[in-house]
Write a protein that holds these residues in place. Sequence first.
Motif, mmCIF file in Angstrom:
data_model
loop_
_atom_site.group_PDB
_atom_site.id
_atom_site.type_symbol
_atom_site.label_atom_id
_atom_site.label_comp_id
_atom_site.label_asym_id
_atom_site.label_seq_id
_atom_site.Cartn_x
_atom_site.Cartn_y
_atom_site.Cartn_z
ATOM 1 N N GLY A 223 12.380 -20.141 1.753
ATOM 2 C CA GLY A 223 11.943 -18.835 1.243
ATOM 3 C C GLY A 223 10.476 -18.841 0.880
ATOM 4 N N ALA A 224 9.999 -19.967 0.306
ATOM 5 C CA ALA A 224 8.592 -20.078 -0.077
ATOM 6 C C ALA A 224 7.689 -20.013 1.148
ATOM 7 C CB ALA A 224 8.360 -21.375 -0.844
ATOM 8 N N ASN A 225 8.087 -20.696 2.221
ATOM 9 C CA ASN A 225 7.276 -20.689 3.443
ATOM 10 C C ASN A 225 7.244 -19.314 4.098
ATOM 11 O OD1 ASN A 225 6.212 -23.348 3.706
ATOM 12 N ND2 ASN A 225 8.241 -24.110 4.249
ATOM 13 N N GLU A 226 8.370 -18.597 4.036
ATOM 14 C CA GLU A 226 8.396 -17.243 4.591
ATOM 15 C C GLU A 226 7.465 -16.326 3.802
ATOM 16 O OE1 GLU A 226 11.563 -13.670 5.754
ATOM 17 O OE2 GLU A 226 12.299 -15.563 4.942
ATOM 18 N N LEU A 227 7.502 -16.469 2.479
ATOM 19 C CA LEU A 227 6.643 -15.661 1.619
ATOM 20 C C LEU A 227 5.176 -16.019 1.844
ATOM 21 C CD1 LEU A 227 6.578 -13.516 -0.543
ATOM 22 C CD2 LEU A 227 7.028 -15.257 -2.269
ATOM 23 N N LEU A 228 4.908 -17.308 2.008
ATOM 24 C CA LEU A 228 3.534 -17.744 2.274
ATOM 25 C C LEU A 228 3.043 -17.177 3.603
ATOM 26 C CD1 LEU A 228 1.098 -19.459 1.441
ATOM 27 C CD2 LEU A 228 2.139 -21.382 2.667
ATOM 28 N N GLY A 229 3.951 -17.068 4.564
ATOM 29 C CA GLY A 229 3.592 -16.499 5.856
ATOM 30 C C GLY A 229 3.074 -15.075 5.724
ATOM 31 N N ILE A 230 3.692 -14.305 4.833
ATOM 32 C CA ILE A 230 3.251 -12.929 4.591
ATOM 33 C C ILE A 230 1.827 -12.932 4.030
ATOM 34 C CG2 ILE A 230 3.670 -10.841 3.228
ATOM 35 C CD1 ILE A 230 6.648 -11.543 3.291
ATOM 36 N N VAL A 231 1.570 -13.831 3.091
ATOM 37 C CA VAL A 231 0.248 -13.923 2.474
ATOM 38 C C VAL A 231 -0.793 -14.343 3.510
ATOM 39 C CG1 VAL A 231 -1.148 -15.182 0.783
ATOM 40 C CG2 VAL A 231 1.154 -14.426 0.182
ATOM 41 N N ILE A 232 -0.453 -15.338 4.325
ATOM 42 C CA ILE A 232 -1.387 -15.839 5.338
ATOM 43 C C ILE A 232 -1.737 -14.747 6.346
ATOM 44 C CG2 ILE A 232 -1.532 -17.366 7.351
ATOM 45 C CD1 ILE A 232 -0.139 -19.508 5.671
ATOM 46 N N ASN A 233 -0.740 -14.014 6.793
ATOM 47 C CA ASN A 233 -0.989 -12.928 7.750
ATOM 48 C C ASN A 233 -1.859 -11.840 7.154
ATOM 49 O OD1 ASN A 233 0.508 -14.152 9.775
ATOM 50 N ND2 ASN A 233 2.414 -13.147 9.188
ATOM 51 N N THR A 234 -1.693 -11.604 5.863
ATOM 52 C CA THR A 234 -2.475 -10.569 5.191
ATOM 53 C C THR A 234 -3.940 -10.982 5.043
ATOM 54 O OG1 THR A 234 -0.500 -9.923 3.950
ATOM 55 C CG2 THR A 234 -2.611 -9.118 3.142
ATOM 56 N N ILE A 235 -4.171 -12.252 4.741
ATOM 57 C CA ILE A 235 -5.547 -12.740 4.607
ATOM 58 C C ILE A 235 -6.242 -12.779 5.964
ATOM 59 C CG2 ILE A 235 -6.976 -14.741 4.001
ATOM 60 C CD1 ILE A 235 -4.961 -15.460 1.860
#
Length: 473
Positions: A223-235
Amino acid sequence: MAETAALDAIYSAANDLLDAHTKLKTGEDTFAEHEEQFKVVVSKAKVSPKTKTLALQLLPKYLGHYPSQADSALDILIDLFEEGEAYRMKAIESFKHIASSASAAVISKLVGVLAQLLLSEDEKEVVVVNQALCTALQQDVQATTTALLELMTAEASVRGKTVEFLTAELVPRAQALFKDNTEAQNVVATHIKKILGTATTAEVGVCIKILFALKVFQSGEEGANELLGIVINTIDLAADFDASEANADRVLTLLRSARLIFKHGASPIKVMSYVSKKVLPKFGDLTDAQQTTLLKVIAEISPFMRGGTCREFLTAIYPMMLTLLPAESTEETKLNYTSIECVLYAFHQTASRVPGFLHPLCGIKINTGQPENKIDEDFTAKLADLHKRLDVAHKQSIEFVAKLKQVQSKLQQTKAESEEEKKDLATKKEACLASLRTCSHVATLATNLKQTPPKFMADKDARTLSWRMGATQ
């Protein structure tokens, strides 16, 4: 005559609707047969004061059964709201009543109306509007949250009020409201992904908080990696870092969010590579406040860095560390203790994990048997320079701690009379204590790094960062 005819038509329609309501209690739903009667109430609502009063009673009660009439009914209620004081509060109360039983389609339209009313200057009206939106969340959290998120493309004033409502009312209860509703969580998460790219700093903050509350992102490392993916795509890590104030604020908000995600097992490799290669080279383009925020975030992420990430980071941060640590101590020397605490803390954490990399970087010789040690090369000048700067930092910190303790003692003896004086005194005491913690930490970090070999304050040996003392995160 017009009023009498209108009243008769509304009363007749009301009787039919009441009959349908009665039958529903016995399990028989006949509301579909009476849609024309509901339309009569809508069409006659504005004939006279009496018909308006009746409409305010009937439309909220039965609108939930006729979602196709939502636009017309809500338009009437909005018109009545705008007609004058006699109808304003009743109209807002009607919105609250509608929210308690409305379908998703009706709620989606209602939320847009209520968000506009959050701009009201009447505090009592805003309270009821907030209650209506909370009722809508309770009735259908998916439809309400999605409708509120869609308002983040509206005018700035509405967007601001929407963020305030989400922060105050949804975020604290999001976990309970979404609970095991996987569909709602997925729909909201998908919508947040779509808007993060154009969201303001405040909007990014509240969106990330909502995501943190969703159970689909609380399944450990996955779940943490999926959430991090959202942040990375946004940046957008592939793009160059835009150091303009608005974009920098937004990226810093996302980095703060990433810090929390790393605590749950996600890897910081991609994010910190972006910070080291693209953000830190533009450090000088940031405002003073942004520079401090960035360094604090880096310090808090540093415990999660490993291997190559540490080497890349140390290469980028070490020159900045030298800039913050003066080589000589003069009367004009003024240290930025908060920034120094950040870089020294991050250096301790990351250097402890790649000790063999330190010799060519700064002269610290710890033989690990690896080629990167470059043991046969002479870097004593680099080490002497570092030690000289650490001596200055340690000396200045200790001297400043002594002065702060004198100030603290005087503040403890100061008596405040008025509430304003008490508040001011409390603020000064808090600021003094915060500075004491920062300077004491800097002194310890500096002296331990100068030891041979260095006594790295990392992992279990690390102290709590001064601004995190007493904080929950």
